[in-house]
Design a protein around this motif. Sequence first.
Motif: not given
Lengths: 144, 144, 144, 144
Positions: A18-22, A79, C21-22, C28, D34, D37
């Motif tokens: 999730f946190g890899d996505c914008d 994700y 931002c997520d 995030w 990270r 999460d």
Amino acid sequence: MTNSSLPRTSTYTQRVEFGDCDPAGIVWFPHFFRWIDAASRHFFISCGVPSWQETTTTLGVIGTPLVDTQAQFTKTATYGDVLVITTSITEWRNKSFVQDHRIHRGEDAIMSCQEVRIFAGVKKDSPSSIYAMPIAPSIRSLCE
Amino acid sequence: MTNSSLPRTSTYTQRVEFGDCDPAGIVWFPHFFRWIDAASRHFFISCGVPSWQETTTTLGVIGTPLVDTQAQFTKTATYGDVLVITTSITEWRNKSFVQDHRIHRGEDAIMSCQEVRIFAGVKKDSPSSIYAMPIAPSIRSLCE
Amino acid sequence: MTNSSLPRTSTYTQRVEFGDCDPAGIVWFPHFFRWIDAASRHFFISCGVPSWQETTTTLGVIGTPLVDTQAQFTKTATYGDVLVITTSITEWRNKSFVQDHRIHRGEDAIMSCQEVRIFAGVKKDSPSSIYAMPIAPSIRSLCE
Amino acid sequence: MTNSSLPRTSTYTQRVEFGDCDPAGIVWFPHFFRWIDAASRHFFISCGVPSWQETTTTLGVIGTPLVDTQAQFTKTATYGDVLVITTSITEWRNKSFVQDHRIHRGEDAIMSCQEVRIFAGVKKDSPSSIYAMPIAPSIRSLCE
């Protein structure tokens, strides 16, 4: 017939989180470079090259910093996706090498990247200054 | 005499922090791409282009994802350094553009990068699928 | 009347970028910790403490790793926001200290964080093992 | 005898990479968040909860943002390490829950973390404003 023309390859598997996505819901591109850097190091591990912690002591090699990179982004990822990075060295030069990375999600080509990297030493009198060392035969022979 | 041959440029200032540096004590390269992505967006802001939040509603443009990038790393940087990224658009195509970024620390050239980006729309039926929109004249005219 | 009861404070300004931002369009949360870590270091710089690069040589202090942290998230932030982090040391112990961080966007309280950190030395025979050093009076006196 | 008093747990495995480490050669602490999460989300996946992409449509739940967190750092980690994060929900409240994470490297306890999270909905008229929804019984029953 031999496999002499086929370079060694390694594969590195990466979950997308999730946190890899914008805010567009897709992987923010700098993360691809994080994963490629990890795949680059794992290539050497898979070839039997000792860790950079060890080569720092034995060979003075602290790692393989990037000199030049080119990348093509073909499809987006999000994700839940599982990405596979296939890595090989496609060219050896005197003081640098070209490493090729292909990222796939199943059959889908997501991204490809061609990097020029060096084996770096540190200047004794200036620890943040690095330089390109001649490629150690003991490393190269493991990777070919 | 006109300035027609000079593209608009913007500058973006970035401090390097401890956590941006790797065990070699230098900036880990994916962070340069984080900063370049920020510099890319700030170029448009400096030209007066509305935020992507706003263009998502008005033009269907959710942002400018990367299609292709090339980068050259010339010198290392470490924490405490202040980097300045100078950004311009060097070519406009039908559905993409080339953005150029130069990173300096004072007089030192640290890194340069040439990106091909698109203005992306989202497919209604598939929110994670994006496509290249024709470049909106209202955006381009602000940036030239 | 003196200001002896008021601890020193420093402020650190951080822009929120798109890539912070997520998919929900908000920061995030691990990024808040990146910024707080930077604010933590800038507190010492603002007090006149030399860089960790220098104290590594002079005092054997390589930095101030985190032992314990607590954080409260009050409001969300998104890209385009400018955040101000206000930092102070609220307690000195023998081998650790408590650092307090408050993040605001204008009047809005976004997040607060209380950290226990140490001044770390490295064990000579095991470079990845760190330990808590007694707090150097030369550092503490600059920060009070 | 039943296992009713034992909460469900999930485990999430994380390699530590070179780029996760700082100039001290150890994991820079925001990276732990990270990974936590990611472990938090994988807990729900392992319980059979649909992805946030799906619950956004079906339940209006866009994810589980963090309200409050506490963490204790016990030992350092470095690249080459493989970390296992064990996650459980230790308390259900009306509009929030407490999630516990323990990170180990083999037998070594590296870090532990207790989080208060909510199931977030988005306000229709203000997409960057989120609020705590009452916990959906269909989700809770899968997780107990």
